[in-house]
Design a protein around this motif. Structure first.
Motif, PDB file in Angstrom:
ATOM      1  N   LYS A  13       0.841  -1.182   0.000  1.00 14.43           N
ATOM      2  CA  LYS A  13       0.000   0.000   0.000  1.00 14.43           C
ATOM      3  C   LYS A  13       0.879   1.237   0.000  1.00 14.43           C
ATOM      4  O   LYS A  13       1.920   1.256   0.665  1.00 14.43           O
ATOM      5  N   SER A  14       0.444   2.290  -0.680  1.00 12.94           N
ATOM      6  CA  SER A  14       1.188   3.547  -0.599  1.00 12.94           C
ATOM      7  C   SER A  14       0.792   4.245   0.699  1.00 12.94           C
ATOM      8  O   SER A  14      -0.345   4.116   1.158  1.00 12.94           O
ATOM      9  N   PHE A  15       1.745   4.985   1.283  1.00  9.62           N
ATOM     10  CA  PHE A  15       1.471   5.624   2.570  1.00  9.62           C
ATOM     11  C   PHE A  15       0.508   6.795   2.386  1.00  9.62           C
ATOM     12  O   PHE A  15       0.374   7.336   1.298  1.00  9.62           O
ATOM     13  N   LYS A  16      -0.191   7.161   3.470  1.00 12.11           N
ATOM     14  CA  LYS A  16      -1.136   8.260   3.447  1.00 12.11           C
ATOM     15  C   LYS A  16      -0.376   9.572   3.384  1.00 12.11           C
ATOM     16  O   LYS A  16       0.454   9.836   4.249  1.00 12.11           O
ATOM     17  N   ARG A  17      -0.659  10.406   2.384  1.00 11.65           N
ATOM     18  CA  ARG A  17       0.050  11.686   2.246  1.00 11.65           C
ATOM     19  C   ARG A  17      -0.720  12.735   3.032  1.00 11.65           C
ATOM     20  O   ARG A  17      -1.692  13.329   2.542  1.00 11.65           O
ATOM     21  N   LEU A  18      -0.305  12.947   4.269  1.00  9.67           N
ATOM     22  CA  LEU A  18      -1.021  13.831   5.184  1.00  9.67           C
ATOM     23  C   LEU A  18      -0.707  15.298   4.899  1.00  9.67           C
ATOM     24  O   LEU A  18       0.419  15.643   4.575  1.00  9.67           O
ATOM     25  N   THR A  24      -7.628  16.019  -0.362  1.00 11.54           N
ATOM     26  CA  THR A  24      -7.115  14.683  -0.051  1.00 11.54           C
ATOM     27  C   THR A  24      -7.902  13.993   1.060  1.00 11.54           C
ATOM     28  O   THR A  24      -7.808  12.788   1.226  1.00 11.54           O
ATOM     29  N   GLN A  26      -7.208  14.463   4.109  1.00 12.83           N
ATOM     30  CA  GLN A  26      -6.322  14.534   5.285  1.00 12.83           C
ATOM     31  C   GLN A  26      -5.545  15.845   5.258  1.00 12.83           C
ATOM     32  O   GLN A  26      -4.397  15.893   5.660  1.00 12.83           O
ATOM     33  N   ALA A  30      -4.328  17.491   9.200  1.00 11.19           N
ATOM     34  CA  ALA A  30      -3.834  16.144   8.914  1.00 11.19           C
ATOM     35  C   ALA A  30      -4.288  15.117   9.949  1.00 11.19           C
ATOM     36  O   ALA A  30      -3.525  14.265  10.382  1.00 11.19           O
TER      37      ALA A  30
END
Length: 150
Positions: A13-18, A24, A26, A30
């Protein structure tokens, strides 16, 4: 072949771009809410934190005493030496036979012979160790052996 092995699809999985904008989901704070300790960088409370009440490690009284001059021994009982087919036993022999540990912190420890299993002990042995209990020394010498402190 080995070079053809790949990961299954969707396993990484790609990480959450906070904090990358309102679109987005987030963005802005964030997911950290408004201000406060947990909104700051490095703002995690330690595991022992109890919400500001007097913590348990300060509520309970200190107990006991640690003797800084305590001497630790590797313990050998007489019944452990009864099965050996030797006439002279020293620390090195006990380490080789696996009676006492010889790795890590145990390597520098002294060896003490205790009298547990003395009823079965009938051998005439010459034993070298750093210390003997009074009973163990008496039993070894009663059987015609010798208890030598090194």
């Amino acid at each position: 072949m080995l070079h053809e092995i790949t990961r299954p699809k969707g396993i990484k999985k790609s990480f959450k771009r906070l904090g990358k904008g309102e679109g987005t989901g987030q963005g802005k704070q964030a997911g950290k809410g408004h201000k406060g300790h947990k909104a700051r960088s490095g703002g995690q409370t330690p595991r022992y934190f109890e919400g500001g009440q007097m913590p348990i490690y300060r509520r309970l009284p200190k107990r006991g005493f640690n003797n800084i001059f305590r001497k630790e021994y590797r313990i050998v009982n007489l019944y452990q030496l009864n099965n050996l087919e030797l006439e002279a036993i020293d620390i090195q022999v006990m380490e080789e036979k696996g009676i006492i540990r010889s790795q890590g912190r145990y390597k520098e420890m002294s060896v003490k012979i205790l009298a547990d299993g003395s009823k079965e002990f009938t051998k005439k042995l010459h034993i070298q160790a750093n210390a003997f209990s009074r009973t163990a020394k008496k039993i070894i010498e009663d059987n015609g052996g010798k208890a030598e402190v090194i």
